[in-house]
Design a protein around this motif. Structure first.
Motif, short mmCIF file in Angstrom:
data_model
loop_
_atom_site.label_atom_id
_atom_site.label_comp_id
_atom_site.label_asym_id
_atom_site.label_seq_id
_atom_site.Cartn_x
_atom_site.Cartn_y
_atom_site.Cartn_z
N ALA A 12 0.83 -1.21 0.00
CA ALA A 12 0.00 0.00 0.00
C ALA A 12 0.87 1.26 0.00
O ALA A 12 0.61 2.20 -0.76
N ASP A 13 1.90 1.28 0.82
CA ASP A 13 2.79 2.44 0.89
C ASP A 13 3.56 2.68 -0.40
O ASP A 13 3.95 3.81 -0.70
N SER A 14 3.77 1.61 -1.18
CA SER A 14 4.52 1.74 -2.43
C SER A 14 3.73 2.46 -3.51
O SER A 14 4.30 3.02 -4.44
N GLY A 15 2.40 2.40 -3.41
CA GLY A 15 1.56 2.99 -4.44
C GLY A 15 1.40 2.14 -5.68
O GLY A 15 0.73 2.53 -6.63
N VAL A 16 2.00 0.94 -5.69
CA VAL A 16 1.90 0.05 -6.85
C VAL A 16 0.48 -0.52 -6.93
O VAL A 16 -0.06 -1.03 -5.94
N ILE A 17 -0.11 -0.42 -8.11
CA ILE A 17 -1.46 -0.92 -8.36
C ILE A 17 -1.43 -2.31 -8.98
O ILE A 17 -2.23 -3.17 -8.66
N SER A 18 -0.47 -2.53 -9.88
CA SER A 18 -0.33 -3.82 -10.55
C SER A 18 1.15 -4.13 -10.67
O SER A 18 1.91 -3.33 -11.22
N GLY A 19 1.56 -5.27 -10.13
CA GLY A 19 2.98 -5.60 -10.18
C GLY A 19 3.31 -6.88 -9.45
O GLY A 19 2.51 -7.81 -9.39
N ILE A 20 4.51 -6.87 -8.87
CA ILE A 20 5.07 -8.04 -8.21
C ILE A 20 5.62 -7.63 -6.85
O ILE A 20 6.25 -6.58 -6.71
N CYS A 21 5.41 -8.50 -5.88
CA CYS A 21 6.01 -8.33 -4.56
C CYS A 21 6.91 -9.53 -4.29
O CYS A 21 6.46 -10.67 -4.36
N TYR A 22 8.18 -9.25 -4.02
CA TYR A 22 9.15 -10.29 -3.71
C TYR A 22 9.36 -10.31 -2.20
O TYR A 22 9.58 -9.26 -1.59
N ILE A 23 9.32 -11.48 -1.61
CA ILE A 23 9.52 -11.64 -0.18
C ILE A 23 10.68 -12.62 0.00
O ILE A 23 10.63 -13.74 -0.51
N TYR A 24 11.71 -12.18 0.71
CA TYR A 24 12.95 -12.95 0.82
C TYR A 24 13.43 -12.97 2.27
O TYR A 24 13.38 -11.94 2.95
N VAL A 25 13.89 -14.12 2.71
CA VAL A 25 14.43 -14.27 4.06
C VAL A 25 15.93 -14.52 3.95
O VAL A 25 16.35 -15.55 3.41
N PRO A 26 16.77 -13.58 4.44
CA PRO A 26 18.22 -13.72 4.30
C PRO A 26 18.86 -14.53 5.44
O PRO A 26 19.83 -14.11 6.06
N HIS A 27 18.28 -15.69 5.73
CA HIS A 27 18.77 -16.55 6.80
C HIS A 27 18.77 -17.99 6.31
O HIS A 27 17.92 -18.37 5.51
N THR A 28 19.69 -18.80 6.82
CA THR A 28 19.78 -20.19 6.38
C THR A 28 18.99 -21.16 7.25
O THR A 28 18.88 -22.33 6.92
N THR A 29 18.45 -20.66 8.37
CA THR A 29 17.66 -21.53 9.24
C THR A 29 16.24 -20.98 9.43
O THR A 29 15.57 -21.25 10.42
N ALA A 30 15.79 -20.19 8.47
CA ALA A 30 14.44 -19.63 8.48
C ALA A 30 13.94 -19.63 7.04
O ALA A 30 14.71 -19.80 6.09
N ALA A 31 12.63 -19.44 6.89
CA ALA A 31 12.03 -19.52 5.56
C ALA A 31 10.79 -18.64 5.50
O ALA A 31 10.41 -18.01 6.48
N VAL A 32 10.16 -18.63 4.33
CA VAL A 32 8.89 -17.92 4.14
C VAL A 32 7.96 -18.84 3.35
O VAL A 32 8.40 -19.53 2.43
N MET A 33 6.70 -18.88 3.75
CA MET A 33 5.74 -19.72 3.04
C MET A 33 4.40 -19.00 2.92
O MET A 33 4.10 -18.08 3.67
#
Length: 135
Positions: free
Chosen positions: A29-50
Motif C-alpha cells: 500500500a505504501d509503495s503505491g503500486v497498483i499492478s505488479g510483483i512483490c518479492y519476499i525474501y528471508v536472508p537466513h539459512t535456518t528460516a524460511a517464508v511460506m
C-alpha cells in the motif's frame, strides 16, 4: 525506483510461524503500486517464508509437526553447530516467495497468508520485501 523494505521480527520459540501478511500488505500500500510483483525474501539459512492457510492456526501447527517428523531435531547430522534440522527445514520451505499485486493488494487466495518460518529460534530476524510495478 523500488527499494528493499525490511520487516524485523523477534521470534520467541525454537520453531515458530509468524503471520506477516498485514506487514507485507502495508508495504504494498505504501509503495503505491497498483499492478505488479512483490518479492519476499528471508536472508537466513535456518528460516524460511511460506504461503499457506492463515484462517486456522492448526494448519501451521500441523505443518510444523510434520516437518519435525520428516526432519527430527536430533538426528545423525554432521554439522557441528547442532542446527542441521533447521537448515534442512528452511531448505524444504524455501527462502523466497513472489506474490502478484492487483488493484494495490497482494493477490492471495481467500484463505492464504504469508508466514515467516523460524526453525532455529529464538532470534532477531529480518524479512526483505521489494515491490515493483505500475503506479
Amino acid at each position: 525506483m523500488s527499494m528493499i523494505h525490511k520487516i524485523s521480527v523477534n521470534t520467541r520459540s525454537h520453531v515458530e510461524f509468524i503471520d506477516i501478511t498485514g506487514k507485507v500488505r502495508d508495504i504494498i500500500a505504501d509503495s503505491g503500486v497498483i499492478s505488479g510483483i512483490c518479492y519476499i525474501y528471508v536472508p537466513h539459512t535456518t528460516a524460511a517464508v511460506m504461503i499457506n492457510e492463515h484462517a486456522d492456526p492448526d494448519v501451521v501447527e500441523d505443518i510444523a509437526a510434520q516437518l519435525d517428523l520428516m526432519v527430527p531435531q536430533r538426528g545423525n547430522y554432521r554439522h557441528s553447530e547442532g542446527n542441521s534440522a533447521a537448515h534442512i527445514k528452511a531448505s524444504i520451505i524455501g527462502e523466497s516467495k513472489t506474490v502478484f499485486i492487483e488493484y494495490g493488494e497482494p493477490a492471495l487466495g481467500t484463505w492464504q497468508g504469508i508466514f515467516f518460518c523460524e526453525f532455529d529460534g529464538p532470534r532477531r530476524r529480518e524479512i526483505w520485501v521489494k515491490v515493483d510495478g505500475e503506479k
